[in-house]
Enzyme design. Structure first.
Site, short mmCIF file in Angstrom:
data_model
loop_
_atom_site.label_atom_id
_atom_site.label_comp_id
_atom_site.label_asym_id
_atom_site.label_seq_id
_atom_site.Cartn_x
_atom_site.Cartn_y
_atom_site.Cartn_z
N ALA A 62 -11.78 2.71 0.69
CA ALA A 62 -12.52 3.48 1.68
C ALA A 62 -13.80 2.81 2.16
CB ALA A 62 -12.82 4.88 1.13
N ASP A 110 -3.86 7.02 -3.67
CA ASP A 110 -5.24 7.46 -3.81
C ASP A 110 -5.72 8.15 -2.54
OD1 ASP A 110 -4.97 4.48 -3.07
OD2 ASP A 110 -6.93 5.00 -2.24
N CYS A 166 -7.50 -25.93 14.70
CA CYS A 166 -6.25 -25.48 14.09
C CYS A 166 -5.09 -25.85 15.04
CB CYS A 166 -6.29 -23.98 13.82
SG CYS A 166 -5.94 -22.95 15.25
N ASP A 224 0.87 -1.17 0.00
CA ASP A 224 0.00 0.00 0.00
C ASP A 224 0.91 1.22 0.00
OD1 ASP A 224 -2.23 1.57 -0.01
OD2 ASP A 224 -3.12 0.74 1.81
N CYS A 251 -12.44 -25.05 17.59
CA CYS A 251 -11.62 -25.00 16.38
C CYS A 251 -10.54 -26.06 16.54
CB CYS A 251 -10.98 -23.61 16.26
SG CYS A 251 -9.70 -23.47 15.01
N CYS A 311 -5.34 -24.15 18.44
CA CYS A 311 -6.47 -24.56 19.29
C CYS A 311 -6.38 -26.02 19.71
CB CYS A 311 -7.78 -24.28 18.57
SG CYS A 311 -8.00 -22.54 18.22
#
Ligand code: GUN
Ligand code: ZN
Length: 658
Positions: free
Chosen positions: A194, A123, A282, A88, A280, A285
């Site tokens: 935005a 921008d 994963c 960015d 979860c 977890c």
């Protein structure tokens, strides 16, 4: 550099080539701090999960130490990531602090210099609901910078790809104008900007307005990035509306705040701490209990929470990809949009654009249509059926209802059909279902629960209008009978029946062809002469043949799963004869006509014209400029995309005409 592999809704699984590296979309780009010391999750962990990351060139530029390393050794070395790096530009800092200490072209130049794969213009992210004057002025400035940035890149042959962000605040005409102007500049990816303040306010329906109004004017062949959308809860809907890329700082920001992401919301770790296990599986977890994590020092806890948050984020992306492949993305969207009333509101808003969405939604899907609530009435599949019903030129019709215990497809239970009359069955969801086409997707490939009374009233007006139109067309007044039950129909039928000349099955094929292709394919002679073969095992129609000089040739095969009529060579020739140009045509350049005749796939690059009304996965005729039939096959792209895409396969050819 971008091509579509699979699709559902406006969502697509795409192959994106960036500097020789391949990225499959949709995907999520974790936001990574350019300073390794400030990274919440180690870059090694991120590398395991992500093919693309996003970092900030302005922070790199502003910090002398980071800047030196980036300038001398490149951004990939600074971060320790050799896959795709997007940066960015400092626009976000601009929106937070009101100013940045770099000039618009300077930051583009810097991004090229440090070897970024995809950079972003500087921008101006105009906040929502500012006054119109400000929105217009700032959009003008963004567009000016966009033009100058593209000029700079093209003049100096930059290797860098560029993000051209769409702005316009909450003024939809400005979003459309922004998309139209930016779309004509040669950006590589189009982020929608935005929207963060709107997400923070749960104003998801306005985000939907912004996505759709931008998509309406953006080129279809460029990926779209929803800037700043990192909560997995919003991914399914955004993908279904055509967003391909997401970035997530959320995984780390939420973790710092002790928040645990799930695919349908957020939970405070504090509220989980009394559970024995996380909801979860994963690696994080599975290894730690909520209590252990809760009692850990802040640094480790944040890191582990952030890792979980990343896992769950990628898991949702993978679930969405699978839904696209299976053709049940809308069902996933309907599930997700029940996580929060504001999301439901957003889904309802999205469906007000169903006329636009329908143009991109595949005409056939692997999965059945599941009715998941009143919103399903407005889905593109339903709208398309109602539009395409008008493609069939009915002669005489009966309108009737079928008792609840008769299962779909009705045509397998209602046999004694009057062959010169079309029975149209009132259907709570699809409005009217002609018995003759009732096996075609999605008219039988659906599951609909018992409906509430108000849902049953939904199509009353549609049916009335259909009848009104039929009556007004060519004096059809005496050709409608509204009979209320199937039994009543049977008695009418029994007293009026006389042996008809046209075979019932032939009429069925005629109606199915009109519904699928929009033109009358079988004339009276063909109606008399086609031969219909049924499967010995199931009794269902399998093939439609014709006798050519004593030899039986297949015209069409009725595909088992969706009952579309798939042309064989003779069928393609027949369609070509009966459907006027440019309908159902994909016109290819002369240079590839021999490849097409050989049965090779047609690449988007060589498409020079087509039927602009084509939808994805339709059976099409591949022709040359003189409308000579070269091949026939399935188009992956719709009419607009066929014209705009330059990469990848456009038509999967079934057969060529030597
Ligand atoms: N990050 C979140 N929103 C935006 C935006 O509108 N523009 C840029 N450049 N970055 C963003
Ligand atoms: Zn987990």
């Amino acid at each position: 550099m971008f091509e579509i592999k699979h699709r559902d809704g406006m969502g697509r699984i795409g192959k994106l080539k960036i500097n020789g590296k391949i990225v499959e979309t949709p995907t999520i780009m974790p936001v990574v701090h350019p300073n390794p010391k400030k990274q919440t999750v180690s870059i090694d962990k991120i590398r395991e999960l992500a093919d693309v990351i996003i970092t900030n060139s302005y922070i790199t530029y502003s910090n002398p130490e980071l800047r030196t390393i980036a300038e001398e050794r490149g951004i990939h070395n600074l971060i320790g990531f050799d896959k795709v790096i997007v940066t960015d530009s400092g626009s976000f800092q601009l929106s937070v602090y009101g100013d940045v200490a770099v000039k618009p072209l300077e930051i583009v130049e810097f991004q090229e210099k440090i070897g970024v794969d995809v950079g972003t213009i500087l921008d101006i992210p105009t906040a929502p609901y500012v006054n119109r004057e400000q929105a217009e002025k700032e959009l003008g400035e963004t567009i000016k910078r966009a033009k100058e940035s593209i000029e700079l890149k093209e003049k100096n042959n930059y290797k860098l790809l560029l993000n051209g962000t769409i702005q316009g605040s909450t003024y939809m005409d400005l979003r459309r104008k922004s998309a139209e102007i930016m779309g004509k500049l040669n950006f590589d990816i189009y982020p929608i900007g935005a929207v963060v303040p709107l997400m923070e306010n749960y104003d998801y329906k306005t985000v939907v307005d912004i996505i759709i109004n931008s998509k309406m004017f953006l080129p279809t062949n460029k990926p779209v990035h929803l800037f700043g959308c990192g909560h997995p809860m919003m991914f399914a809907l955004s993908v279904a509306l055509g967003c391909d890329l997401f970035d997530s700082a959320a995984y780390a920001l939420y973790a710092k705040d002790g928040r645990y992401l799930t695919e349908d919301g957020t939970i405070h770790l504090e509220d989980l701490k009394d559970l024995d296990n996380f909801p979860c599986s994963c690696p994080v977890c599975s290894k730690y209990s909520p209590k252990e994590l809760y009692n850990m020092n802040k640094k480790d806890r944040t890191r582990l929470l952030a890792e979980h948050n990343l896992y769950i984020t990628f898991e949702e992306i993978n679930r969405i990809k699978n839904a696209i492949k299976e053709g049940n993305l809308w069902e996933l969207v309907e599930e997700r949009c029940r996580c929060h009333p504001k999301l439901l509101e957003a889904y309802r808003r999205a469906l007000t654009y169903n006329d636009f969405i329908e143009r991109f939604d595949p005409i056939t899907k692997k999965s059945a249509f599941f009715y998941n609530g009143y919103e399903s009435m407005f889905r593109p599949e339903v709208l398309r059926h109602k539009k395409r019903l008008n493609r069939i030129k009915f002669d005489k019709i009966f309108i009737t209802t079928v008792s609840k215990d008769i299962k779909r497809p009705y045509s397998e239970h209602i046999n004694n059909m009057h062959s010169d009359v079309d029975i149209l069955i009132k259907d709570d969801v699809f409005g009217l279902v002609p018995l003759n086409i009732d096996t075609v997707y999605p008219l039988s490939q659906n599951e609909i629960p018992e409906l509430y009374d108000y849902e049953k009233l939904h199509n009353k007006k549609f049916v009335e209008e259909f009848l009104e139109q039929f009556r007004n067309n060519e004096n059809n007044n005496d050709k409608i009978m509204d009979i209320h039950t199937y039994n009543y129909y049977t008695s009418y039928y029994n007293s009026n029946h006389n042996k008809n000349k046209i075979d019932r099955d032939a009429l069925r094929i005629d109606r199915m062809l009109q519904y699928q292709y929009g033109f009358k394919i079988l004339d009276d002679e063909l109606l008399q002469n086609i031969i219909i073969k049924r499967s010995k095992k199931t009794g269902r129609i399998r093939n439609v043949l014709i006798d050519v000089n004593g030899k039986k040739e297949v015209l069409f095969t009725l595909r088992a799963n969706d009952n579309l009529l798939i042309p064989a060579k003779e069928g393609a020739k027949l369609l070509h004869k009966k459907i006027p140009f440019p309908n159902y045509r994909v016109v290819v350049d002369k240079s590839v006509q021999e490849f097409a005749r050989d049965g090779k796939s047609v690449y988007a690059k060589f498409v020079i014209d087509c039927d602009r009304e084509l939808r994805p996965y339709e059976e099409v005729l591949v022709v040359n400029e003189d409308d000579e039939l070269l091949a026939y096959g399935t188009t992956i792209l719709n009419g607009q995309e066929l014209m705009e895409f330059d990469y990848g396969v456009a038509v999967n050819v079934r057969g060529g005409l030597q």
